[in-house]
Scaffold this active site. Structure first.
Site, short mmCIF file in Angstrom:
data_model
loop_
_atom_site.label_atom_id
_atom_site.label_comp_id
_atom_site.label_asym_id
_atom_site.label_seq_id
_atom_site.Cartn_x
_atom_site.Cartn_y
_atom_site.Cartn_z
CD GLU A 1 66.10 -15.78 68.14
OE1 GLU A 1 66.12 -15.81 69.39
OE2 GLU A 1 67.14 -15.64 67.46
CB THR B 1 87.38 11.12 84.15
OG1 THR B 1 88.11 10.01 83.65
CG2 THR B 1 88.05 12.40 83.74
N GLY C 1 83.89 4.18 82.02
CA GLY C 1 82.58 4.81 81.92
C GLY C 1 81.81 4.90 83.21
N PRO D 1 85.47 -0.17 86.11
CG PRO D 1 83.57 -1.48 85.78
CD PRO D 1 84.34 -0.78 86.81
P1 ADP Z 1 85.65 6.83 83.44
O1 ADP Z 1 86.68 7.87 83.67
O2 ADP Z 1 85.37 5.99 84.65
O3 ADP Z 1 85.90 5.99 82.24
P2 ADP Z 1 84.03 9.11 82.97
O4 ADP Z 1 84.19 9.81 84.25
O5 ADP Z 1 84.84 9.60 81.84
O6 ADP Z 1 84.27 7.56 83.16
O7 ADP Z 1 82.50 9.10 82.60
C1 ADP Z 1 82.06 9.27 81.30
C2 ADP Z 1 80.75 10.00 81.29
O8 ADP Z 1 79.71 9.20 81.86
C3 ADP Z 1 80.77 11.26 82.13
O9 ADP Z 1 81.22 12.34 81.40
C4 ADP Z 1 79.33 11.42 82.53
O10 ADP Z 1 78.61 12.08 81.51
C5 ADP Z 1 78.82 10.00 82.60
N1 ADP Z 1 78.77 9.50 83.98
C6 ADP Z 1 79.47 8.47 84.47
N2 ADP Z 1 79.17 8.26 85.76
C7 ADP Z 1 78.27 9.19 86.09
C8 ADP Z 1 77.57 9.50 87.30
N3 ADP Z 1 77.74 8.80 88.43
N4 ADP Z 1 76.71 10.54 87.29
C9 ADP Z 1 76.52 11.25 86.17
N5 ADP Z 1 77.14 11.02 85.02
C10 ADP Z 1 78.00 9.99 84.95
ZN ZN Z 2 70.51 -18.10 69.38
MG MG Z 3 88.16 8.33 82.35
#
Ligand code: ADP
Ligand code: ZN
Ligand code: MG
Length: 632
Positions: free
Chosen positions: A427, A211, A207, A205
């Site tokens: 709630e 990358t 984030g 997924p």
């Molecule tokens: P994706 O390419 O999977 O969408 P990214 O590699 O662009 O995700 O991650 C976005 C940001 O989230 C990174 O720049 C970093 O700051 C943070 N991040 C994600 N995974 C990690 C991890 N395992 N350790 C440290 N930072 C992370």
């Molecule tokens: Zn509700």
């Molecule tokens: Mg990415």
């Protein structure tokens, strides 16, 4: 290169100059307006010494009163008539010497200059507009940059990323270690005849750090990192994508050893011949070129292609064949330990208060990706900075977490006593239902302070990270989701739209139970909805692979399930009316209750006081928020 920039300017200047000249020609010659009759009269009075007729103007040299000659130029509607009418007179006067010379400039039809000029101007303007449009749409001169891959060489911020910067992804790093080793020392592998994959697919997924991992692999091996996004290949012009692919691999070969990173590869790697509107020539050409290039380089060249996607299921099978992206690395959401490590990595540059316990934060952020966690710390830092505090506290983290999951608190929103009561009843309905459901995760926080879209919220904390749910747990979640609506119906005598999100989620859950997970006797253990990765907004748009009859049964079963849950919930709430009313009063008084306080109230004890850190620990995902309901 520099002179190219001036081309539009030059075109612009030339066009302006031409318009000016043309307008000048038409309007600003110093014509005298003299009636035709007056011109004829001048001739009859023998005043004209010489004259020239050109186009529709006549220029005459006249004998002035005092013997001086005067030049007069005037327009003439039809020189032809003038000529015919006065031909004899001219001849006479010429013979007698009154008229010294005269000349009719032969007509060249309608002036071609005047005819072509407007067309020319319009054409040039269009050309100019096109050039402007093109240079804007591709950010540079189009004729110059077609087919050049828009790669980012090296690391954008100039800082090398290594595995130390990637926290918690131990399995992923281990898998990539092999690639790193190969890039560092290709001879070791080629000598023994080992086959190192050309391409690796990072699947997960957004984030989760795909990358980041790719960059870290290149950094770890100390090789160049060429990165490009799949969408960069997708252009309006057929053939451009393919030539970009060629260019990318050419670049890589020049600087090898290198890692080529293709982000969002699904943008080009979609199954061929599928999708709306039939085949897409441009994409297919691009994909074909990619396949050719993947086959084209030899192992000794020291190039590894990493690609990232969150939709491996839609990739063309040819891409996944041996020799291409034949290896997949699953990059998942981090577990508790991973989350804590990621938080530590991102907390490095920030000043934390001594009371901040990142392990507690990690526990409360189940389902968060690395990017979410990084964002959480950043939000907290912004909150602290906004209030001019030197360090970031647990309260900041708590507020940031609530803000991210449910939107910022709207303390200023004016709510009438009646609105608050409706929210409190709603709630309380959720909370009391949850309390009486044996397998449901316990209530951790109840509030009637509005946040984001919701007027109030009941939060509960999953006991552990497991995403495996039983039928009973799912059913009880439906019951608790209906709690708000049932309480309104029972104790308000009317129902509100506040429950619409609850109802959406309950329905989706019921539908999943019936048609996806085979949890309904009548339909058997058959999955009618496509399984696999669930994508919000897309999961129910899949093509139907079942008959209308089954579709009807699914609808009936979903309704029956919801009806059963509704009755169940009504039974719980009617039996516990006293408790519910007490909770409503308490909510109206305190606005927020922690899980402990709620439990005290349910068991008839006096309420204890709570601190902010305590509140944080009690925090969990909101019952009300419209978050990803995948984990339900
Ligand atoms: P994706 O390419 O999977 O969408 P990214 O590699 O662009 O995700 O991650 C976005 C940001 O989230 C990174 O720049 C970093 O700051 C943070 N991040 C994600 N995974 C990690 C991890 N395992 N350790 C440290 N930072 C992370
Ligand atoms: Zn509700
Ligand atoms: Mg990415």
């Amino acid at each position: 290169m520099k002179s190219r920039k001036f081309i539009p300017l030059i075109v612009y200047v030339v066009v302006l100059a031409m318009i000016f000249l043309w307008a000048n020609e038409l309007f600003s010659s110093n014509l005298t307006q003299m009636p035709y009759s007056q011109v004829v009269e001048l001739f009859r009075q023998e005043k004209v010494k010489r004259f020239v007729v050109e186009d529709q103007t006549i220029t005459m040299e006249l004998r002035g009163e005092d013997g001086q000659s005067v030049e007069v130029t005037t327009a003439m509607a039809d020189p032809e008539i003038f000529r015919m009418e006065l031909e004899e007179l001219f001849a006479q006067q010429y013979a007698s010497g009154v008229l010294e010379s005269y000349h009719f400039v032969p007509e060249e039809g309608f002036s071609p200059y005047a005819l072509i000029m407007p067309l020319l101007v319009v054409g040039l303007i269009l050309l100019f507009a096109w050039a402007m449009f093109m240079s804007r749409s591709s950010n540079s001169n189009p004729l110059n940059n077609f087919g050049k891959a828009r790669t980012v060489l090296g690391v954008p911020d100039g800082k090398t990323v290594t595995f130390a910067d990637v926290a918690g992804a131990d399995e992923e790093k281990e898998e990539l270690q092999e690639v790193v080793d190969f890039l560092k020392n290709p001879a070791k592998y080629t000598e023994i005849g080992a086959r190192i994959p050309h391409g690796l697919l990072l699947v997960g997924p957004p984030g989760t750090g795909k990358t980041l991992l790719a960059r870290a692999a290149a950094g770890e091996a100390g090789v160049q990192f060429l990165s490009i996004s799949g969408s960069d290949f997708v252009e309006m012009y057929v053939g451009v994508g393919a030539s970009r692919v060629r260019d990318l691999f050419d670049q890589a070969k020049k600087i090898a050893p290198a890692v080529i990173f293709i982000d969002e590869i699904d943008a080009v790697g979609r199954k061929r011949g599928s999708g709306l509107g039939g085949g897409h020539d441009e994409k297919e050409q691009t994909l074909n070129q990619l396949l050719v290039e993947m086959d084209g380089f030899t192992r000794t060249e020291g190039i590894i292609v990493l690609a990232a996607t969150n939709r491996p299921d839609i990739l063309d099978p040819a891409l996944l064949r041996p020799g291409r992206f034949d290896r997949q690395i699953q990059v998942g959401r981090p577990d508790v330990k991973g989350r804590e490590e990621i938080l530590k990595v991102h907390a490095k540059g920030k000043k934390l208060d001594g009371g901040v316990d990142l392990a507690v934060v990690a526990r409360a952020t189940s389902g968060f990706t690395g990017a979410d966690l990084s964002n959480l710390l950043n939000e907290a830092a912004i909150l602290a900075a906004r209030e001019n505090r030197p360090v970031l506290t647990m309260e900041d983290l708590n507020e940031a977490l609530m803000k991210i999951t449910a939107g910022p608190a709207k303390k200023s929103r004016v709510q009438t006593r009646k609105d608050l009561k409706v929210t409190a009843i709603h709630e309380a309905g959720h909370a009391v239902a949850i309390y009486h459901l044996p397998t449901h995760d316990p209530v951790r926080h109840i509030t009637i302070i509005p946040r984001g879209q919701s007027l109030g919220a009941t939060w509960y904390l999953p006991k552990d990270d497991s995403s495996n749910l039983t039928r009973n747990q799912m059913y009880e979640q439906i019951v608790s989701l209906l709690g708000g609506r049932v309480a309104e119906a029972l104790f308000l005598g009317d129902i509100s739209v506040g429950a619409s999100n609850d109802i959406d989620r309950a329905t989706k859950l019921a539908r999943d139970m019936v048609a996806r997970y085979g949890m309904c006797e009548k339909l058997g253990t058959v999955s009618y909805l496509d399984g696999g990765e669930v994508f919000i907004g897309r999961d129910y748009q899949t093509t139907k692979s079942y008959s209308e009859k089954v579709a009807g049964t699914i609808d009936d079963e979903v309704k029956a399930l919801i009806d059963r849950a509704y009755d169940h919930c009504r039974k719980i709430l009617t039996q516990n009316e006293e408790k519910l009313r007490a909770l409503v009063d308490m909510l109206l008084e305190k606005e927020s209750l922690t899980g402990k306080q709620f439990a005290d109230l349910m068991e008839g004890r006096a309420l204890g006081e709570t601190s902010a850190t305590d509140m944080f620990d009690e925090f969990a995902r909101p019952q009300e928020s419209s978050q990803d309901s995948e984990s339900l």
